[in-house]
Scaffold this motif. Structure first.
Motif, short mmCIF file in Angstrom:
data_model
loop_
_atom_site.label_atom_id
_atom_site.label_comp_id
_atom_site.label_asym_id
_atom_site.label_seq_id
_atom_site.Cartn_x
_atom_site.Cartn_y
_atom_site.Cartn_z
N ALA A 147 6.23 -37.45 -32.92
CA ALA A 147 5.63 -36.56 -32.08
C ALA A 147 4.80 -37.19 -31.02
O ALA A 147 4.11 -36.34 -30.24
CB ALA A 147 5.01 -35.62 -33.12
N ASP A 148 4.44 -38.34 -31.15
CA ASP A 148 3.42 -38.82 -29.99
C ASP A 148 3.91 -39.70 -29.13
O ASP A 148 3.55 -40.61 -28.49
CB ASP A 148 2.35 -39.54 -30.72
N ASP A 149 5.48 -39.83 -29.40
CA ASP A 149 6.15 -40.81 -28.30
C ASP A 149 6.37 -39.92 -26.94
O ASP A 149 7.57 -39.45 -26.78
CB ASP A 149 7.47 -41.37 -28.91
N ILE A 150 5.45 -39.90 -26.25
CA ILE A 150 5.64 -38.76 -24.89
C ILE A 150 6.86 -39.00 -24.02
O ILE A 150 7.62 -38.14 -23.66
CB ILE A 150 4.09 -38.59 -24.53
N THR A 151 7.01 -40.33 -23.65
CA THR A 151 8.01 -40.88 -22.92
C THR A 151 9.26 -40.46 -23.50
O THR A 151 10.07 -39.85 -22.55
CB THR A 151 7.70 -42.41 -22.56
N ALA A 152 9.49 -40.70 -24.49
CA ALA A 152 10.77 -40.49 -25.27
C ALA A 152 10.99 -38.70 -25.32
O ALA A 152 12.11 -38.35 -24.96
CB ALA A 152 11.01 -40.85 -26.58
N LEU A 153 9.88 -37.91 -25.55
CA LEU A 153 9.98 -36.54 -25.35
C LEU A 153 10.45 -36.04 -24.10
O LEU A 153 11.23 -35.31 -24.06
CB LEU A 153 8.80 -36.02 -26.06
N VAL A 154 9.71 -36.56 -23.19
CA VAL A 154 10.01 -35.96 -21.78
C VAL A 154 11.46 -36.37 -21.46
O VAL A 154 12.12 -35.46 -20.91
CB VAL A 154 9.09 -36.81 -20.79
N ASP A 155 11.72 -37.84 -21.82
CA ASP A 155 13.21 -37.98 -21.43
C ASP A 155 14.26 -37.09 -22.27
O ASP A 155 15.21 -36.67 -21.53
CB ASP A 155 13.72 -39.51 -21.94
N PHE A 156 14.07 -36.71 -23.57
CA PHE A 156 14.85 -35.88 -24.19
C PHE A 156 14.82 -34.55 -23.52
O PHE A 156 15.92 -33.98 -23.39
CB PHE A 156 14.35 -35.94 -25.60
N ALA A 157 13.78 -34.08 -23.33
CA ALA A 157 13.68 -32.58 -22.69
C ALA A 157 14.48 -32.64 -21.45
O ALA A 157 15.08 -31.51 -21.01
CB ALA A 157 12.45 -32.14 -22.60
N ARG A 158 14.41 -33.46 -20.55
CA ARG A 158 15.26 -33.56 -19.42
C ARG A 158 16.74 -33.61 -19.53
O ARG A 158 17.34 -32.88 -19.38
CB ARG A 158 14.82 -34.95 -18.54
N LYS A 159 17.07 -34.51 -20.37
CA LYS A 159 18.53 -34.94 -20.75
C LYS A 159 19.08 -33.60 -21.32
O LYS A 159 20.28 -33.20 -21.11
CB LYS A 159 18.53 -35.88 -21.63
N GLU A 160 18.63 -32.81 -22.16
CA GLU A 160 19.02 -31.86 -23.12
C GLU A 160 18.64 -30.51 -22.43
O GLU A 160 18.87 -29.35 -22.93
CB GLU A 160 18.38 -31.61 -24.55
N GLU A 161 18.09 -30.45 -21.20
CA GLU A 161 17.84 -29.53 -20.31
C GLU A 161 16.93 -28.22 -21.20
O GLU A 161 17.31 -26.93 -21.52
CB GLU A 161 18.91 -28.79 -19.68
N VAL A 221 15.05 -24.56 -26.98
CA VAL A 221 13.40 -24.67 -27.04
C VAL A 221 13.33 -25.95 -27.90
O VAL A 221 14.24 -26.17 -28.83
CB VAL A 221 12.88 -23.50 -28.10
N LEU A 222 12.25 -26.80 -27.63
CA LEU A 222 12.05 -27.96 -28.47
C LEU A 222 10.63 -27.94 -29.04
O LEU A 222 9.68 -27.49 -28.48
CB LEU A 222 11.94 -29.35 -27.50
N VAL A 223 10.80 -27.99 -30.44
CA VAL A 223 9.28 -28.00 -31.24
C VAL A 223 8.97 -29.41 -31.60
O VAL A 223 9.67 -30.02 -31.83
CB VAL A 223 9.35 -27.04 -32.39
#
Ligand code: AMP
Ligand code: GLY
Length: 425
Positions: free
Chosen positions: A48-62, A3-5
């Protein structure tokens, strides 16, 4: 489950702490987090507002589930971006988040679907706004349309004070484009209460009630803040009133949005004034309140992740949400000067001693770790929270923990929960 908060305040610390207790959760990340959150989650340095980096992180870290704390990424469309990337996320999409992102949008929805709220008018032209203002009576309320971190509302005792606020917003652009449109609103007298609800767009289930303390100083004096403390449950919200709020506010809001083609999924926050004529909406938010979250989640018996997954999977109708029959209280320790100018970097001591107290949790808001020391790093620093069978005991424990903690120029209110205590007599 991983989970990512998203976020870095006391609300996010509470979310990460509660999510970590879910049986299906193996790992919690928080972006960007703070010094306290790093004790329950792995903090990653993404804003918290760097949406592109958050999407990349969520993808990479599954990441299996992302939970968004603050409003800014929600109104900027973080949920839409995650959904487009095929990632599971808890929170409303951009169009639904307008309920908080634009007070004018919220007012128009309430008017159209007959949801009780204060009479108001919106303006972009200063002359028209002032002409209207001088046809009204004080006290009166001036609100910036857009997001202003809880500071875009002025409850003016005189028309002169109201006129000054109108000019600061429309002429001097105090809140930038967030205040280029304003609302002039009827003043409502009564007691405030917050009702949060989980919604999957069809079914809405209210959470335990709570009450925030917005003013900076004791006895509700001083400027409005993000919130200086909270307690749950709020006795002002009787069973009958809650049923009325569900019928007249929560359900029609979700159904009204649906009629506009907007499916609201996530947490709907209704800030209400209980007036002589019944509950009226002061504001909507589209997320957990901060510090309301700090007193609500410790009382939640049902596993939070299963509720969030039910929201995402449109399955709230088949979900039962249970609460502990206790009381929780949170006292916010802030930096001296907050919500105006304040200094950062003050060393915080006593955290370990406070943490040893039973049924106490010190949720960090604005803290950082520098050279092995925890220091202040924001206006609201800590949300010192305790729970007990009775509110008075929860408050006593929270203040006992507050007294164990110190940092230079620390400021907190001494009267959190007193309205509820007085009501009980
Ligand atoms: P809001 O962000 O709209 O909830 O406003 C912040 C605070 O201002 C509320 O929590 C209330 O204390 C106060 N407030 C807002 N609108 C009104 C109103 N129409 N009448 C009285 N107080 C208000
Ligand atoms: N405590 C008020 C808010 O979260 O907006």
């Amino acid at each position: 489950m991983r989970v990512l908060v998203v976020g870095s305040g006391g609300r996010e610390h509470t979310l990460a702490w509660k999510i970590k207790q879910c049986p299906q959760v193996d790992k919690v990340y928080c972006a960007p987090g703070n010094a306290g959150i790093s004790q329950v989650a792995e903090c990653v340095p993404i804003a918290a507002d760097d949406i592109t980096a958050l999407v990349d992180f969520a993808r990479k870290e599954e990441i299996d589930l992302t939970v968004v704390g603050p409003e800014a990424p929600l109104t900027a469309g973080i949920v839409d971006a995650f959904m487009a990337a095929g990632l599971r996320i808890f929170g409303p999409q951009k169009r639904a988040a307008q309920l908080e992102g634009s007070k004018v949008f919220a007012k128009e929805l309430m008017e159209k679907y007959h949801i009780p709220t204060a009479e108001s008018k919106s303006f972009t032209d200063v002359k028209e706004a002032l002409d209207y203002l001088y046809s009204q009576q004080a006290p009166i309320v001036i609100k910036a349309d857009g997001l202003a971190a809880g500071k875009g509302v002025v409850v003016a005792a005189t028309l002169a004070e109201a006129a000054a606020a109108v000019k600061r917003m429309l002429v001097e652009a105090e809140f930038g484009s967030a205040g280029s449109r304003i609302i002039i609103e009827e003043f409502l007298a009564g007691e405030e209460v917050t009702v949060l609800a989980f919604s999957d767009g069809n079914t809405t289930i209210p959470m335990a009630s709570s009450q925030d303390h917005k003013a900076a100083y004791d006895h509700d004096q001083g400027p409005n803040t993000g919130g200086m403390g909270a307690y749950s449950p709020a006795p002002v919200l009787t069973k009958e009133l809650l049923a009325q709020v569900e019928r007249e506010v929560l359900q029609p809001t979700i159904t009204g949005l649906r009629a506009e083609g907007i499916i609201f999924k996530g947490v709907l926050y209704a800030g209400l004034m209980i007036t002589e004529k019944g509950p009226k909406v002061l504001e909507y938010n589209v997320r957990f309140g901060d510090p309301e979250c700090q007193v609500i989640l410790p009382r939640l018996k049902t596993d939070l992740c299963s509720i969030m997954l039910a929201v995402i999977n449109n399955d709230l109708a088949n979900t039962t949400i249970e609460w502990y029959d206790n009381h929780a209280a949170c006292v916010v320790m802030a930096s001296g000067g907050y919500p105006l100018a304040y200094e950062k970097g003050k060393v915080i001591s006593g955290l370990e001693e406070a943490a040893k107290l039973p049924d106490v949790s010190v949720f960090h808001a604005g803290t950082a770790e520098i050279d092995g020391q925890i220091v202040t790093a924001g206006g609201r620093v800590l949300g010192v929270t305790a729970w007990a069978d009775e509110l008075a005991a929860a408050l006593a424990k929270a203040y006992q923990a507050v007294e164990a903690i110190s940092f230079a120029a620390a400021h907190y209110r001494h009267d959190i929960g007193q309205k509820a205590i007085c009501r009980k007599g």
